[in-house]
Design an enzyme around this catalytic site. Structure first.
Site, PDB file in Angstrom:
ATOM      1  NE  ARG A  93      -2.269  -2.055   3.164  1.00  0.00           N
ATOM      2  CZ  ARG A  93      -2.782  -2.399   4.339  1.00  0.00           C
ATOM      3  NH1 ARG A  93      -3.979  -1.959   4.662  1.00  0.00           N
ATOM      4  NH2 ARG A  93      -2.104  -3.167   5.164  1.00  0.00           N
ATOM      5  CG  HIS A 127      -2.680  -1.984  -2.838  1.00  0.00           C
ATOM      6  ND1 HIS A 127      -4.006  -2.070  -2.492  1.00  0.00           N
ATOM      7  CD2 HIS A 127      -2.373  -0.653  -2.849  1.00  0.00           C
ATOM      8  CE1 HIS A 127      -4.484  -0.858  -2.283  1.00  0.00           C
ATOM      9  NE2 HIS A 127      -3.519   0.009  -2.499  1.00  0.00           N
ATOM     10  CE  LYS A 190     -11.441   3.277   0.886  1.00  0.00           C
ATOM     11  NZ  LYS A 190     -10.761   1.997   1.131  1.00  0.00           N
ATOM     12  CG  ASP A 216     -10.718  -3.809  -1.482  1.00  0.00           C
ATOM     13  OD1 ASP A 216      -9.806  -3.570  -2.302  1.00  0.00           O
ATOM     14  OD2 ASP A 216     -11.092  -2.991  -0.624  1.00  0.00           O
ATOM     15  CG  ASP A 220      -5.233  -3.437   7.691  1.00  0.00           C
ATOM     16  OD1 ASP A 220      -5.281  -4.076   8.756  1.00  0.00           O
ATOM     17  OD2 ASP A 220      -4.285  -2.667   7.437  1.00  0.00           O
ATOM     18  CB  SER A 221      -9.288  -1.412  10.040  1.00  0.00           C
ATOM     19  OG  SER A 221      -9.996  -0.749   9.005  1.00  0.00           O
ATOM     20  N   GLY A 222     -11.139  -3.590   8.336  1.00  0.00           N
ATOM     21  CA  GLY A 222     -12.522  -3.975   8.039  1.00  0.00           C
ATOM     22  C   GLY A 222     -13.428  -2.760   7.859  1.00  0.00           C
ATOM     23  N   GLY A 223     -12.892  -1.558   8.125  1.00  0.00           N
ATOM     24  CA  GLY A 223     -13.706  -0.336   8.046  1.00  0.00           C
ATOM     25  C   GLY A 223     -14.299  -0.134   6.659  1.00  0.00           C
ATOM     26  CB  THR A 224     -12.824  -0.454   3.261  1.00  0.00           C
ATOM     27  OG1 THR A 224     -11.735   0.426   3.516  1.00  0.00           O
ATOM     28  CG2 THR A 224     -13.276  -0.335   1.826  1.00  0.00           C
TER      29      THR A 224
END
Ligand code: R5P
Length: 310
Positions: A93, A127, A190, A216, A220-224
């Protein structure tokens, strides 16, 4: 041909070994008391075509260092050709300068792997495709899409499927999947003001009544994912699934996903699933060893790898 495994994902290396019917070479990757990495290849590799399987996943720096030191040990043991098989390429990333006086760490990592002595790289769903060009050695970037397409076709009714890109950067990847499963495409607009925090601004496309498939490369954090799922449902989607190649799943990501409205998150085992992942009610892991094993076999016999993309 020899297969060598680092410590990052031993079960995947074993599954690749079973697929190829080639045993893992005897190799010890240990730590000194101060946590320095020490590697000992315990069989002759002189003149061999060697494939080192190691994801640079959490703890990324330790696993990267292991990979570099294994490659160095192999080079000094006169291996004929060394291929770094990196199912999950960490640091990907950081592929551009997001601001002044910042690094391009993906390029630095590519240089480290090359300078350690790798002759080739085999990786999966980078990525950004252009990271392939950060290496000045042959680099094959496999796509997880064919494995996902098979799974989607086996499990989901095709009448109201819709593929959704969770951000503008993922549109090319999502459009390719939509084409393969003959489904329409929607896009989530986003924004990310800070790392680890994302916010949905708009949904581009009519998702009402649709079974949405978010696609995707990384969760990672799952936020997306969780934010996208909420927004899709608020816009009338019937249900939301997600297919993601690399389950990084840091911090509280697994419980965030378990407590979300996502019907199911499907990931591959490019990163070794934790116990929490294995028991989560809405996370399923699909095996990637057949794809990587096949690509290794083809590399060893100098046959086409690109036909695996179909
Ligand atoms: C970003 O461009 C990536 O493709 C993923 O969307 C991102 O890394 C997911 O991160 P998180 O799960 O922390 O929102």
């Amino acid at each position: 041909m020899k297969l060598v495994a680092g410590n990052s994902n031993r079960p995947l290396a074993e599954a690749i070994s079973a697929y190829l019917n080639v045993p893992l070479a005897k190799c010890q990757v240990k730590r000194f008391a101060d946590m320095e990495v020490f590697v000992e290849i315990q069989e002759n590799v002189r003149g061999e075509d060697v494939f080192v399987v190691q994801s640079t996943s959490f703890p990324a720096n330790d696993h990267l260092m292991e990979l570099l030191i294994i490659i160095d040990a192999l080079r000094r043991s006169s291996a004929r050709r060394i291929t770094a098989v990196i199912p999950y390429f960490g640091y990907a990333r950081q592929d551009r300068k997001p601001g002044p006086r910042t690094p391009i760490s993906a390029k630095l990592v590519a240089n480290l792997i090359t300078n350690a002595g790798a002759d080739r790289v085999l990786t999966l769903d980078l990525h950004a495709g252009q990271i392939q060009g950060f290496f000045d050695i042959p680099t094959d970037n496999l796509f997880g899409a064919p494995v996902m397409v098979r799974d989607i076709k086996e499990r989901m009714d095709n009448s109201n499927r819709m593929v959704v890109s969770p951000d503008v950067g993922g549109v090319v990847r999502a459009r390719a999947l939509a084409k393969r499963i003959d489904a329409p495409l929607a896009i989530v607009d986003k924004r990310r003001e800070r790392p680890g925090e994302s916010e949905v601004m708009n949904i581009i496309g009519d998702v009402s009544g649709r079974s949405c498939i978010l696609l995707d490369d990384i969760v990672d954090s799952g936020g997306t994912l969780v934010n996208a799922a909420d927004a899709l449902l608020a816009n009338g989607a019937k249900e939301v699934y997600a297919y993601i190649t690399h389950g990084v799943l840091s911090g509280g990501a697994v419980s965030r996903i378990a407590n979300s409205k996502l019907k199911e998150l499907v990931i591959t085992d490019s990163i070794m699933p934790t116990e929490a992942v294995k028991v989560a009610h809405n996370i399923r892991v699909i095996p990637i060893a057949p794809l990587i094993g096949e690509a290794i076999g083809r590399t060893a016999t100098e046959s086409s790898v690109s036909s695996l993309f179909d």
